[in-house]
Design a protein around this motif. Structure first.
Motif, PDB file in Angstrom:
ATOM      1  N   TRP A  25       0.837  -1.199   0.000  1.00 55.27           N
ATOM      2  CA  TRP A  25       0.000   0.000   0.000  1.00 55.27           C
ATOM      3  C   TRP A  25       0.873   1.250   0.000  1.00 55.27           C
ATOM      4  CZ3 TRP A  25      -4.848  -0.359   3.651  1.00 55.27           C
ATOM      5  CH2 TRP A  25      -5.529  -1.568   3.416  1.00 55.27           C
ATOM      6  N   GLN A  26       0.380   2.314  -0.614  1.00 58.32           N
ATOM      7  CA  GLN A  26       0.953   3.635  -0.396  1.00 58.32           C
ATOM      8  C   GLN A  26       0.483   4.119   0.976  1.00 58.32           C
ATOM      9  OE1 GLN A  26       0.817   6.403  -3.827  1.00 58.32           O
ATOM     10  NE2 GLN A  26      -0.298   4.772  -4.896  1.00 58.32           N
ATOM     11  N   THR A  27       1.369   4.778   1.712  1.00 59.82           N
ATOM     12  CA  THR A  27       1.031   5.139   3.092  1.00 59.82           C
ATOM     13  C   THR A  27       1.466   6.551   3.434  1.00 59.82           C
ATOM     14  OG1 THR A  27       3.114   4.221   3.923  1.00 59.82           O
ATOM     15  CG2 THR A  27       1.207   2.733   3.886  1.00 59.82           C
ATOM     16  N   HIS A  28       0.807   7.073   4.463  1.00 56.38           N
ATOM     17  CA  HIS A  28       1.191   8.371   5.033  1.00 56.38           C
ATOM     18  C   HIS A  28       0.986   8.291   6.539  1.00 56.38           C
ATOM     19  CE1 HIS A  28       1.598  12.720   5.560  1.00 56.38           C
ATOM     20  NE2 HIS A  28       0.561  12.635   6.375  1.00 56.38           N
ATOM     21  N   LEU A  29       2.050   8.494   7.309  1.00 50.38           N
ATOM     22  CA  LEU A  29       1.937   8.533   8.760  1.00 50.38           C
ATOM     23  C   LEU A  29       1.298   9.854   9.155  1.00 50.38           C
ATOM     24  CD1 LEU A  29       2.512   7.252  11.537  1.00 50.38           C
ATOM     25  CD2 LEU A  29       4.731   8.432  11.493  1.00 50.38           C
ATOM     26  N   PHE A  30       0.127   9.771   9.776  1.00 54.90           N
ATOM     27  CA  PHE A  30      -0.625  10.976  10.128  1.00 54.90           C
ATOM     28  C   PHE A  30      -0.039  11.596  11.392  1.00 54.90           C
ATOM     29  CE2 PHE A  30      -4.002  13.465  12.021  1.00 54.90           C
ATOM     30  CZ  PHE A  30      -4.630  14.050  10.929  1.00 54.90           C
ATOM     31  N   GLU A  31       0.466  12.795  11.239  1.00 57.67           N
ATOM     32  CA  GLU A  31       0.989  13.559  12.379  1.00 57.67           C
ATOM     33  C   GLU A  31       0.271  14.903  12.513  1.00 57.67           C
ATOM     34  OE1 GLU A  31       5.509  12.065  12.851  1.00 57.67           O
ATOM     35  OE2 GLU A  31       5.135  13.245  11.040  1.00 57.67           O
ATOM     36  N   GLY A  32      -0.814  15.040  11.792  1.00 57.62           N
ATOM     37  CA  GLY A  32      -1.607  16.257  11.781  1.00 57.62           C
ATOM     38  C   GLY A  32      -2.240  16.431  10.426  1.00 57.62           C
ATOM     39  N   PRO A  33      -3.373  17.137  10.355  1.00 57.36           N
ATOM     40  CA  PRO A  33      -4.095  17.230   9.086  1.00 57.36           C
ATOM     41  C   PRO A  33      -3.356  17.999   8.000  1.00 57.36           C
ATOM     42  CG  PRO A  33      -5.134  18.591  10.771  1.00 57.36           C
ATOM     43  CD  PRO A  33      -4.099  17.765  11.468  1.00 57.36           C
ATOM     44  N   ARG A  34      -2.499  18.934   8.394  1.00 63.15           N
ATOM     45  CA  ARG A  34      -1.815  19.710   7.352  1.00 63.15           C
ATOM     46  C   ARG A  34      -0.886  18.818   6.526  1.00 63.15           C
ATOM     47  NH1 ARG A  34      -1.080  24.882   5.863  1.00 63.15           N
ATOM     48  NH2 ARG A  34       0.766  25.304   4.597  1.00 63.15           N
ATOM     49  N   GLY A  35      -0.128  17.971   7.182  1.00 61.27           N
ATOM     50  CA  GLY A  35       0.752  17.079   6.454  1.00 61.27           C
ATOM     51  C   GLY A  35      -0.015  16.140   5.541  1.00 61.27           C
ATOM     52  N   TRP A  36      -1.166  15.668   6.002  1.00 57.63           N
ATOM     53  CA  TRP A  36      -2.025  14.803   5.193  1.00 57.63           C
ATOM     54  C   TRP A  36      -2.575  15.583   4.000  1.00 57.63           C
ATOM     55  CZ3 TRP A  36      -3.019  10.586   3.103  1.00 57.63           C
ATOM     56  CH2 TRP A  36      -4.304  10.050   2.858  1.00 57.63           C
ATOM     57  N   ALA A  37      -2.970  16.833   4.234  1.00 54.45           N
ATOM     58  CA  ALA A  37      -3.455  17.671   3.141  1.00 54.45           C
ATOM     59  C   ALA A  37      -2.375  17.851   2.083  1.00 54.45           C
ATOM     60  CB  ALA A  37      -3.912  19.020   3.684  1.00 54.45           C
ATOM     61  N   GLU A  38      -1.155  18.100   2.528  1.00 51.08           N
ATOM     62  CA  GLU A  38      -0.047  18.282   1.584  1.00 51.08           C
ATOM     63  C   GLU A  38       0.192  17.013   0.775  1.00 51.08           C
ATOM     64  OE1 GLU A  38       2.991  19.493   4.284  1.00 51.08           O
ATOM     65  OE2 GLU A  38       2.390  21.614   4.263  1.00 51.08           O
ATOM     66  N   LYS A  39       0.066  15.860   1.410  1.00 48.99           N
ATOM     67  CA  LYS A  39       0.235  14.590   0.693  1.00 48.99           C
ATOM     68  C   LYS A  39      -0.836  14.425  -0.381  1.00 48.99           C
ATOM     69  CE  LYS A  39       1.563  10.276  -0.026  1.00 48.99           C
ATOM     70  NZ  LYS A  39       2.846   9.965  -0.740  1.00 48.99           N
ATOM     71  N   LEU A  40      -2.078  14.755  -0.065  1.00 50.62           N
ATOM     72  CA  LEU A  40      -3.166  14.622  -1.034  1.00 50.62           C
ATOM     73  C   LEU A  40      -2.978  15.563  -2.218  1.00 50.62           C
ATOM     74  CD1 LEU A  40      -6.131  14.273   1.471  1.00 50.62           C
ATOM     75  CD2 LEU A  40      -5.106  12.446   0.096  1.00 50.62           C
ATOM     76  N   VAL A  41      -2.442  16.753  -1.948  1.00 55.73           N
ATOM     77  CA  VAL A  41      -2.137  17.685  -3.045  1.00 55.73           C
ATOM     78  C   VAL A  41      -0.992  17.141  -3.894  1.00 55.73           C
ATOM     79  CG1 VAL A  41      -1.262  19.988  -3.583  1.00 55.73           C
ATOM     80  CG2 VAL A  41      -3.045  19.708  -1.844  1.00 55.73           C
ATOM     81  N   ALA A  42       0.040  16.622  -3.238  1.00 51.92           N
ATOM     82  CA  ALA A  42       1.191  16.094  -3.959  1.00 51.92           C
ATOM     83  C   ALA A  42       0.807  14.927  -4.867  1.00 51.92           C
ATOM     84  CB  ALA A  42       2.267  15.653  -2.965  1.00 51.92           C
ATOM     85  N   GLU A  43      -0.214  14.182  -4.456  1.00 53.76           N
ATOM     86  CA  GLU A  43      -0.679  13.051  -5.262  1.00 53.76           C
ATOM     87  C   GLU A  43      -1.670  13.464  -6.347  1.00 53.76           C
ATOM     88  OE1 GLU A  43       0.452   9.969  -5.180  1.00 53.76           O
ATOM     89  OE2 GLU A  43       1.853  10.469  -3.571  1.00 53.76           O
ATOM     90  N   GLY A  44      -1.996  14.754  -6.415  1.00 53.91           N
ATOM     91  CA  GLY A  44      -2.920  15.236  -7.432  1.00 53.91           C
ATOM     92  C   GLY A  44      -4.377  14.929  -7.144  1.00 53.91           C
ATOM     93  N   LEU A  45      -4.674  14.586  -5.907  1.00 55.55           N
ATOM     94  CA  LEU A  45      -6.046  14.221  -5.541  1.00 55.55           C
ATOM     95  C   LEU A  45      -6.885  15.437  -5.162  1.00 55.55           C
ATOM     96  CD1 LEU A  45      -5.093  11.068  -3.493  1.00 55.55           C
ATOM     97  CD2 LEU A  45      -6.224  11.089  -5.724  1.00 55.55           C
ATOM     98  N   LEU A  46      -6.255  16.477  -4.656  1.00 52.51           N
ATOM     99  CA  LEU A  46      -6.915  17.740  -4.303  1.00 52.51           C
ATOM    100  C   LEU A  46      -6.028  18.890  -4.732  1.00 52.51           C
ATOM    101  CD1 LEU A  46      -8.132  17.055  -0.621  1.00 52.51           C
ATOM    102  CD2 LEU A  46      -9.491  16.870  -2.706  1.00 52.51           C
ATOM    103  N   ASP A  47      -6.628  20.065  -4.938  1.00 50.24           N
ATOM    104  CA  ASP A  47      -5.814  21.253  -5.128  1.00 50.24           C
ATOM    105  C   ASP A  47      -5.612  21.938  -3.768  1.00 50.24           C
ATOM    106  OD1 ASP A  47      -8.033  22.981  -4.593  1.00 50.24           O
ATOM    107  OD2 ASP A  47      -8.566  23.013  -6.713  1.00 50.24           O
ATOM    108  N   GLU A  48      -4.782  22.947  -3.722  1.00 51.29           N
ATOM    109  CA  GLU A  48      -4.428  23.557  -2.426  1.00 51.29           C
ATOM    110  C   GLU A  48      -5.639  24.178  -1.738  1.00 51.29           C
ATOM    111  OE1 GLU A  48      -1.123  26.187  -2.718  1.00 51.29           O
ATOM    112  OE2 GLU A  48       0.327  24.525  -2.910  1.00 51.29           O
ATOM    113  N   LYS A  49      -6.536  24.785  -2.524  1.00 48.77           N
ATOM    114  CA  LYS A  49      -7.717  25.380  -1.921  1.00 48.77           C
ATOM    115  C   LYS A  49      -8.592  24.315  -1.291  1.00 48.77           C
ATOM    116  CE  LYS A  49     -11.682  28.379  -2.865  1.00 48.77           C
ATOM    117  NZ  LYS A  49     -12.399  29.167  -3.892  1.00 48.77           N
ATOM    118  N   GLU A  50      -8.844  23.253  -2.015  1.00 45.69           N
ATOM    119  CA  GLU A  50      -9.652  22.157  -1.480  1.00 45.69           C
ATOM    120  C   GLU A  50      -9.009  21.565  -0.220  1.00 45.69           C
ATOM    121  OE1 GLU A  50     -11.545  20.083  -5.452  1.00 45.69           O
ATOM    122  OE2 GLU A  50      -9.392  19.936  -5.088  1.00 45.69           O
ATOM    123  N   ALA A  51      -7.691  21.526  -0.222  1.00 47.23           N
ATOM    124  CA  ALA A  51      -6.961  20.927   0.883  1.00 47.23           C
ATOM    125  C   ALA A  51      -6.801  21.869   2.068  1.00 47.23           C
ATOM    126  CB  ALA A  51      -5.580  20.475   0.411  1.00 47.23           C
TER     127      ALA A  51
END
Length: 207
Positions: free
Chosen positions: A179-205
């Protein structure tokens, strides 16, 4: 690698789960420390997360430890206070993914009864495309079986699943299956990961 589904843990990702913090408020830190040193309450909770009855497990533990009986019963009676508050930014990420038609799953160690208690309080728990709840599955993370069963049920390739969890052992177990994974240490880091993967844009995130 493209992502076909995003998988959220719940406790400490979407909802804070800090039983010790609640006990400190209610009975004081000294008594809480003494109780947790004498009684393995998290092991009791693991039994609930594996599907055993919530109230029965708490009563059994309380009766076996009469010195702390009333305090242990708070695990049942005050459960919603321990499973709180919500983490709003994470909920926003979940909902923005769904608006983008990205499949969003839950994979959480959660009891049958406690999940039923939580859903009316936290309606977003009903919004997953698929919810893999350990109590219903009879197995908890990080057992490899629970990840295998998610793969078998959703029919998606392991390497196309993106999973976030706050516990390293759960992340390591998922990564071991590809699996692709992300260790959750807070929502901002998770938001940045979702943007980096092209799943959300910065505003959505919310960035």
């Amino acid at each position: 690698m493209a992502v076909d589904a995003v998988i959220f843990d719940i406790g400490n990702v979407l909802i804070e789960w800090q039983p010790e913090r609640h006990y400190d408020r209610v009975i004081g830190e000294d008594r809480r420390r003494a109780m947790f040193a004498a009684v393995d309450l998290h092991a009791m909770n693991d039994r609930v997360d594996r599907g055993e009855n919530f109230r029965d497990m708490v009563v059994e533990c309380a009766e076996a430890n009469p010195t702390f009986r009333a305090d242990i019963m708070l695990w049942h009676d005050d459960w919603l206070h321990m499973a709180s508050p919500v983490i709003p930014h994470s909920v926003s990420l979940l909902r923005h993914l769904r608006r983008r038609s990205v499949p969003v799953f839950a994979l959480s160690n959660f009891g049958i009864e406690t999940f039923d208690i939580a859903k009316p309080e936290y309606p977003f728990l009903t919004e997953f495309d698929r919810a893999y709840i350990s109590g219903h599955m009879g197995v908890i993370k990080p057992d490899a079986e629970i990840y295998a069963r998610v793969e078998a049920d959703c029919g998606l390739a392991p390497e196309r699943l993106l999973f976030t969890d706050d516990r390293v052992d759960n992340i390591v177990a998922a990564a071991a299956r590809g699996w692709q994974t992300h260790l959750f240490e807070g929502p901002r880091g998770w938001a940045e990961k979702l943007v980096a993967e092209g799943l959300l844009d910065e505003k959505e995130a919310g960035l």
